[in-house]
Scaffold this motif. Structure first.
Motif, PDB file in Angstrom:
ATOM      1  N   ILE A   1      -1.534   1.574   9.084  1.00  0.00           N
ATOM      2  CA  ILE A   1      -1.864   0.472   8.283  1.00  0.00           C
ATOM      3  C   ILE A   1      -1.767  -0.773   8.974  1.00  0.00           C
ATOM      4  O   ILE A   1      -0.439  -1.399   9.187  1.00  0.00           O
ATOM      5  CB  ILE A   1      -1.269   0.482   6.867  1.00  0.00           C
ATOM      6  CG1 ILE A   1      -1.399   1.663   6.224  1.00  0.00           C
ATOM      7  CG2 ILE A   1      -1.764  -0.771   5.804  1.00  0.00           C
ATOM      8  CD1 ILE A   1      -2.756   2.231   5.372  1.00  0.00           C
TER       9      ILE A   1
ATOM     10  N   VAL B   1       2.044  -5.055   2.916  1.00  0.00           N
ATOM     11  CA  VAL B   1       0.707  -5.632   3.666  1.00  0.00           C
ATOM     12  C   VAL B   1       0.626  -7.237   3.077  1.00  0.00           C
ATOM     13  O   VAL B   1      -0.339  -7.765   3.465  1.00  0.00           O
ATOM     14  CB  VAL B   1      -0.429  -5.119   3.401  1.00  0.00           C
ATOM     15  CG1 VAL B   1      -0.473  -3.626   3.796  1.00  0.00           C
ATOM     16  CG2 VAL B   1      -0.956  -5.012   1.580  1.00  0.00           C
TER      17      VAL B   1
ATOM     18  N   ARG C   1      -6.963   0.688   7.571  1.00  0.00           N
ATOM     19  CA  ARG C   1      -6.519   2.037   8.136  1.00  0.00           C
ATOM     20  C   ARG C   1      -7.142   2.357   9.261  1.00  0.00           C
ATOM     21  O   ARG C   1      -8.353   2.094   9.594  1.00  0.00           O
ATOM     22  CB  ARG C   1      -6.982   2.920   7.143  1.00  0.00           C
ATOM     23  CG  ARG C   1      -5.793   3.452   6.301  1.00  0.00           C
ATOM     24  CD  ARG C   1      -6.515   4.307   5.113  1.00  0.00           C
ATOM     25  NE  ARG C   1      -6.999   5.675   5.442  1.00  0.00           N
ATOM     26  CZ  ARG C   1      -7.473   6.415   4.791  1.00  0.00           C
ATOM     27  NH1 ARG C   1      -7.812   6.086   3.406  1.00  0.00           N
ATOM     28  NH2 ARG C   1      -8.202   7.254   5.157  1.00  0.00           N
TER      29      ARG C   1
ATOM     30  N   VAL D   1       0.822  -1.112   0.104  1.00  0.00           N
ATOM     31  CA  VAL D   1      -0.027  -0.072   0.088  1.00  0.00           C
ATOM     32  C   VAL D   1       0.947   1.207  -0.051  1.00  0.00           C
ATOM     33  O   VAL D   1       1.793   1.150   0.694  1.00  0.00           O
ATOM     34  CB  VAL D   1      -0.663   0.060   1.128  1.00  0.00           C
ATOM     35  CG1 VAL D   1      -1.712   1.418   1.601  1.00  0.00           C
ATOM     36  CG2 VAL D   1      -1.939  -1.106   1.310  1.00  0.00           C
TER      37      VAL D   1
ATOM     38  N   LEU E   1       0.933   4.698   1.092  1.00  0.00           N
ATOM     39  CA  LEU E   1       0.156   5.707   2.254  1.00  0.00           C
ATOM     40  C   LEU E   1       0.544   6.899   1.778  1.00  0.00           C
ATOM     41  O   LEU E   1       1.782   7.433   1.935  1.00  0.00           O
ATOM     42  CB  LEU E   1       0.426   5.139   3.565  1.00  0.00           C
ATOM     43  CG  LEU E   1      -0.077   5.892   4.856  1.00  0.00           C
ATOM     44  CD1 LEU E   1      -1.555   6.091   4.644  1.00  0.00           C
ATOM     45  CD2 LEU E   1       0.384   5.478   6.063  1.00  0.00           C
TER      46      LEU E   1
ATOM     47  N   THR F   1      -4.576   6.318  -0.041  1.00  0.00           N
ATOM     48  CA  THR F   1      -3.958   4.836  -0.188  1.00  0.00           C
ATOM     49  C   THR F   1      -4.282   4.484  -1.665  1.00  0.00           C
ATOM     50  O   THR F   1      -5.247   4.785  -2.014  1.00  0.00           O
ATOM     51  CB  THR F   1      -4.560   3.961   0.700  1.00  0.00           C
ATOM     52  OG1 THR F   1      -5.957   3.825   0.820  1.00  0.00           O
ATOM     53  CG2 THR F   1      -4.139   4.173   2.185  1.00  0.00           C
TER      54      THR F   1
ATOM     55  N   TRP G   1      -5.978  -5.837   5.139  1.00  0.00           N
ATOM     56  CA  TRP G   1      -5.345  -4.605   5.719  1.00  0.00           C
ATOM     57  C   TRP G   1      -6.299  -3.692   5.869  1.00  0.00           C
ATOM     58  O   TRP G   1      -7.412  -3.646   5.185  1.00  0.00           O
ATOM     59  CB  TRP G   1      -4.206  -4.030   5.070  1.00  0.00           C
ATOM     60  CG  TRP G   1      -4.371  -3.461   3.560  1.00  0.00           C
ATOM     61  CD1 TRP G   1      -4.597  -4.213   2.388  1.00  0.00           C
ATOM     62  CD2 TRP G   1      -4.846  -2.154   3.149  1.00  0.00           C
ATOM     63  NE1 TRP G   1      -4.744  -3.597   1.477  1.00  0.00           N
ATOM     64  CE2 TRP G   1      -5.111  -2.156   1.730  1.00  0.00           C
ATOM     65  CE3 TRP G   1      -4.915  -0.956   3.939  1.00  0.00           C
ATOM     66  CZ2 TRP G   1      -5.662  -1.119   1.106  1.00  0.00           C
ATOM     67  CZ3 TRP G   1      -5.347   0.108   3.409  1.00  0.00           C
ATOM     68  CH2 TRP G   1      -5.825   0.130   1.886  1.00  0.00           C
TER      69      TRP G   1
END
Ligand SMILES: O=P(O)(O)OC[C@H]1O[C@H](O)[C@H](O)[C@@H](O)[C@@H]1O
Ligand SMILES: [Fe+2]
Length: 185
Positions: free
Chosen positions: A159, A127, A169, A93, A95, A105, A167
């Protein structure tokens, strides 16, 4: 990658203070502190504004508590400089955050391309269970500013493992919003 001009490696010990679960980090650092968390090989032809820096980055999988392993993250010192990432393998991911705390994301899977637009703070998060390998490219005069994350207590969101193989947030409890613009609190 052949012909690199620089290799840069971060070990778990170098990531002290970046993860929310300090007890989990201490335990990992005690046994695996010298292990490489990520490695960047870059080719930097010059530092001139019209030139580009490119290279590959390899972020090994891992977790600190529920939080997935990530790169330290930064905004470009010349903040209007963008960056692109091409995911070669793994599952990640990107971020991204603006100074005012707006978050975005983008998922990274093999052959996906992520565009980090000017002014976005960016951090890669692994992730998945395999190394996250990306090819990156950004203007040679961009530079990196790490303090924008450190001074805010991290990025606004974490995350984390969602408990079912994916995953999600969640808000970072240590985050302190930055004062942006005039009169903002
Ligand atoms: O600089 P960090 O936040 O430690 O991230 C590691 C690396 O990530 C990307 O691959 C960037 O293009 C590199 O310039 C950066 O150095
Ligand atoms: Fe960057």
């Amino acid at each position: 990658m052949t012909g690199r001009t620089r290799r840069y490696e971060k070990r778990y010990d170098d990531l002290l203070g970046l993860f929310a679960n300090e007890a989990a980090f201490t335990e990992i650092a005690r046994t695996r502190g010298a292990e490489i968390a990520y490695r960047v090989d870059e080719f930097r032809p010059s530092d001139r504004a019209g030139d580009v820096i490119f290279g590959t980055s390899m972020l090994y999988p891992g977790r600190v508590g529920d939080e997935f392993i990530f790169t330290r993250g930064h905004i470009h010192a010349v903040s209007d400089r963008p960056e692109i990432y091409f995911c070669q393998s793994g599952h990640g991911v990107m971020l991204m955050e603006l100074a005012d705390g707006t978050i975005r994301t983008e998922e990274m899977t093999p052959n996906s391309v992520v565009y980090v637009a000017p002014h976005w703070i960016h951090r890669s998060v692994n992730v998945g269970t395999e190394p996250l390998v990306t090819l990156f490219c950004y203007p040679a005069d961009a530079g990196q500013d790490y303090d924008i994350i450190a001074s805010a207590g991290g990025m606004r969101d974490l995350i984390v493992d969602d408990g079912s193989g994916g995953w999600t947030r969640i808000p970072n409890p240590r985050y302190r919003p930055r004062v942006t613009g005039s009169g903002a609190a």
